[in-house]
Design an enzyme around this catalytic site. Structure first.
Site, PDB file in Angstrom:
ATOM      1  CG  ASP A  90       2.706  -9.631   5.105  1.00 21.93           C
ATOM      2  OD1 ASP A  90       3.070 -10.435   5.987  1.00 21.93           O
ATOM      3  OD2 ASP A  90       1.531  -9.262   4.970  1.00 21.93           O
TER       4      ASP A  90
ATOM      5  N   GLY B  14       0.820  -1.217   0.000  1.00 23.11           N
ATOM      6  CA  GLY B  14       0.000   0.000   0.000  1.00 23.11           C
ATOM      7  C   GLY B  14       0.849   1.260   0.000  1.00 23.11           C
TER       8      GLY B  14
ATOM      9  CE  LYS C  37       4.380   0.034   2.613  1.00 26.63           C
ATOM     10  NZ  LYS C  37       3.561  -0.733   1.681  1.00 26.63           N
ATOM     11  CB  THR C  38       2.778   0.072   6.670  1.00 20.63           C
ATOM     12  OG1 THR C  38       1.351  -0.018   6.736  1.00 20.63           O
ATOM     13  CG2 THR C  38       3.340  -0.272   8.044  1.00 20.63           C
TER      14      THR C  38
ATOM     15  CG  ASP D  87      -1.856  -0.421   8.134  1.00 17.83           C
ATOM     16  OD1 ASP D  87      -2.387   0.533   7.566  1.00 17.83           O
ATOM     17  OD2 ASP D  87      -2.064  -1.609   7.808  1.00 17.83           O
TER      18      ASP D  87
ATOM     19  NE  ARG E 187      -2.072  -4.471  -1.003  1.00 21.20           N
ATOM     20  CZ  ARG E 187      -1.559  -3.937   0.099  1.00 21.20           C
ATOM     21  NH1 ARG E 187      -0.526  -4.498   0.681  1.00 21.20           N
ATOM     22  NH2 ARG E 187      -2.089  -2.835   0.616  1.00 21.20           N
TER      23      ARG E 187
HETATM   24  P1  FBP Z   1       0.600  -1.932   3.607  1.00 24.80           P
HETATM   25  O1  FBP Z   1       0.586  -2.785   4.839  1.00 24.80           O
HETATM   26  O2  FBP Z   1       1.007  -2.636   2.390  1.00 24.80           O
HETATM   27  O3  FBP Z   1       1.380  -0.668   3.832  1.00 24.80           O
HETATM   28  O4  FBP Z   1      -0.891  -1.430   3.315  1.00 24.80           O
HETATM   29  C1  FBP Z   1      -1.736  -1.091   4.353  1.00 24.80           C
HETATM   30  C2  FBP Z   1      -3.106  -0.686   3.865  1.00 24.80           C
HETATM   31  O5  FBP Z   1      -3.169   0.680   3.524  1.00 24.80           O
HETATM   32  C3  FBP Z   1      -4.139  -1.028   4.947  1.00 24.80           C
HETATM   33  O6  FBP Z   1      -4.303   0.061   5.818  1.00 24.80           O
HETATM   34  C4  FBP Z   1      -5.347  -1.380   4.134  1.00 24.80           C
HETATM   35  O7  FBP Z   1      -6.154  -2.314   4.800  1.00 24.80           O
HETATM   36  C5  FBP Z   1      -4.775  -2.005   2.896  1.00 24.80           C
HETATM   37  O8  FBP Z   1      -3.489  -1.447   2.732  1.00 24.80           O
HETATM   38  C6  FBP Z   1      -5.604  -1.750   1.662  1.00 24.80           C
HETATM   39  O9  FBP Z   1      -5.061  -2.456   0.606  1.00 24.80           O
HETATM   40  P2  FBP Z   1      -5.237  -2.094  -0.932  1.00 24.80           P
HETATM   41  O10 FBP Z   1      -4.310  -0.966  -1.203  1.00 24.80           O
HETATM   42  O11 FBP Z   1      -4.781  -3.307  -1.641  1.00 24.80           O
HETATM   43  O12 FBP Z   1      -6.651  -1.706  -1.155  1.00 24.80           O
END
Ligand code: FBP
Length: 544
Positions: free
Chosen positions: A172, A77, A198-199, A201, A141
């Protein structure tokens, strides 16, 4: 490319670097490390990259290096500051030798496997400095985990003369970066792999990593929006706003936004799990606050809901664990979507089937079907905010029939996630990310592999930040993924005995009753330091 006046002014911003990275560095090694759990198993899985020491960079004499090339991948993400990691790496690599080149793999790890890449030239880089988004090369991803993918990767890395690959990702993706580092080290391919935390979250953090990048900007962006809603809410005084916030598992984003905005209610998934609360308990808690405010004449309020909530309700968590095992079987994988639902239902235990059948159909389908490539439930697709407000409405109707005063209950729903992931980085993220990228070039120059780039002491002025590297294996333990035990980086959930949660818990009753809203306003880039350069409240409380 047409750019706004703000973007043009922001492009000229030179992000700050820790003092140690402002000139040549030497790597100072600490003691050998151990993984956070399952030491024996992790050591067996990573014989070449286990136990390495933590690195700290200090000013010193950088040995002269032959020209070399570096590759970069954005994984998962989007998070504000990704372009700054790339610009920091770019400048760091060029400072070692202007002939060095940086290649970006297109649309995430898949670009490495499919040999899709582009050179990041100075002209291209200059268009993206201090901007949000991952669009310079795109993200994806694709899970890098198979030998065949690693072998395809090495072909293109050799063709481009790439000595090191930097993977920017969450828990991950960094786990996979470590698996790749181990594979290339075992095969003696001579390619180093470095990770970057990075994230949005905020759940990739531990004793060595103070925060994952993007968390700061994303939370400030959501808090601006929540503040605006709270002001609207307090102006019209007729709606309860149910606001779901991103953060797949951990509730760090919801907690940080609560600390910034002081809403009437903020649910914390980790607490719901620890207290063994059912969905009905959660609904009752919200309904009680609504009724108590109504008794004071306040038929309005705000509720923050972490998007992972559903997964933390113990009965649903058990259900998801069994669903994951059933979905991982070869029979389930060869079925179409509607057959898969029937298959899943018929294989659930009696207890789990009851929970499954009690959920609204859309939520049950979501839990039973969609997984991302890492096997995670796609919680961002579940409309928890609507589920909860509907159930609260039904509970209030029931109380009304029992002659309890519940006032009026009008609702509005919001989901803030994608709105913040590509925001232009705050000064904190701009500096932090640039430093992470620049620092990665120093880890490469010092021959490191299987390390994550780290910058610490970030509640202090940037010059006092500490730069270095942490072995990725140090953060690992064994967990069940797609039905099998796997080595993974341990996710950092909200700690209920940690300072940020404790502060929130000490204030929430007051915030529920009174209307104590704070309106943080938009991110500022220029002006007094206490307005422009503050880290998150979470980090400030953790470091206090
Ligand atoms: P990462 O862990 O890859 O940084 O992504 C987190 C996130 O933004 C979450 O907060 C959310 O649930 C998910 O990605 C959404 O995924 P997508 O971008 O595939 O819709």
């Amino acid at each position: 490319m047409v750019i706004s006046k703000l973007q043009a002014a922001r492009a000229a911003y030179q992000p700050k670097l820790p003092k140690a990275l402002q000139g040549p560095v030497v790597a100072v090694e600490g003691k050998a490390t151990e993984s956070v759990g399952n030491q024996k198993e992790i050591k067996e899985e990573f014989p070449n990259t286990y136990g390495m020491p933590i690195i700290t960079f200090e000013s010193g004499e950088q040995p002269k290096l032959e020209p070399f090339n570096v590759g970069i991948i954005l994984s998962g993400g989007q998070a504000p500051g990704g372009h700054n990691v790339i610009s920091g790496l770019f400048d760091g690599v060029k400072s070692l030798n202007p002939a060095n080149k940086l290649y970006g793999f297109i649309l995430g790890p898949g670009g490495l496997v499919d040999h899709k890449y582009m050179e990041i030239t100075p002209e291209l880089m200059d268009q993206y400095r201090n901007t949000g988004g991952f669009d310079i090369i795109g993200s994806g991803r694709t899970k890098l985990e198979l030998e065949d993918q690693f072998e395809k990767g090495i072909q293109i890395l050799r063709e481009l003369g790439i000595k090191a690959l930097v993977i920017i990702g969450g828990d991950d993706s960094n786990t996979n970066a470590c698996v790749l580092a181990e594979y290339y080290a075992a095969k003696k391919y001579g390619v180093q792999v470095i990770g970057c935390p990075k994230t949005i979250d905020g759940d990739l953090k531990n004793e060595q990593i103070e925060t994952s990048f993007g968390f700061d900007t994303a939370c400030k962006t959501y808090s601006e929006l929540i503040g605006n809603i709270q002001r609207d809410c307090n102006s019209a005084r007729k709606y309860w706003h149910f606001i779901k916030l991103m953060g797949r598992s951990a509730s760090h984003i919801a907690l940080e936004c609560a600390l910034q905005c002081q809403p009437n209610i903020c649910l914390i998934s980790e607490e719901v799990e620890a207290k063994g609360m059912s969905l009905d308990d959660v609904v009752t808690y919200i309904a009680e606050v609504v009724a108590a405010r109504a008794a004071e004449g306040n038929n309005f309020g705000t509720v923050l809901i972490p998007e992972g909530l559903i997964e933390f309700i113990p009965a649903i968590k058990k259900l998801i664990a069994q669903l994951n095992d059933i979905l991982a079987t070869p029979e389930a994988q060869n079925l179409g979507r509607s057959e898969q639902i029937d298959f899943v239902k018929s294989h659930l235990s009696k207890e789990n089937r009851e929970v499954f059948n009690s959920l609204p159909t859309s939520v049950a389908r979501q839990l039973a079907l969609d997984r991302d490539p890492h096997g995670n439930v796609q919680v961002s697709l579940i409309e928890t905010e609507k589920l909860l407000s509907t159930m609260v409405g039904a509970k209030l109707d029931q109380w009304k029939k029992e002659d309890k005063y519940v006032g009026k209950f009008g609702t509005q729903h919001h989901f803030f996630g994608y709105e913040g992931r590509c925001a232009a980085p705050s000064n904190y993220d701009a500096d932090y990310c640039y430093s992470l990228g620049y620092n990665a070039s120093r880890l490469i120059a010092n021959g490191k592999t299987g390390y994550m780039s780290i910058i610490k002491n970030t509640t202090k002025p940037a010059a006092e930040w500490i730069a270095g590297g942490v072995p990725i294996t140090m953060m690992m333990n064994m967990e069940k993924r797609n039905g099998k035990m796997k080595p993974v980086i341990r996710k950092a959930l909200v700690e209920l005995d940690g300072a940020p949660f404790k502060y929130f818990a000490s204030k929430r009753e007051e915030w529920a009753k009174q209307t104590a809203y704070v309106y943080p306003g938009p991110i500022q880039y220029w002006g007094p330091s206490e307005v422009c350069d503050q880290p998150t409240k979470t980090l400030q409380l953790e470091k206090a």
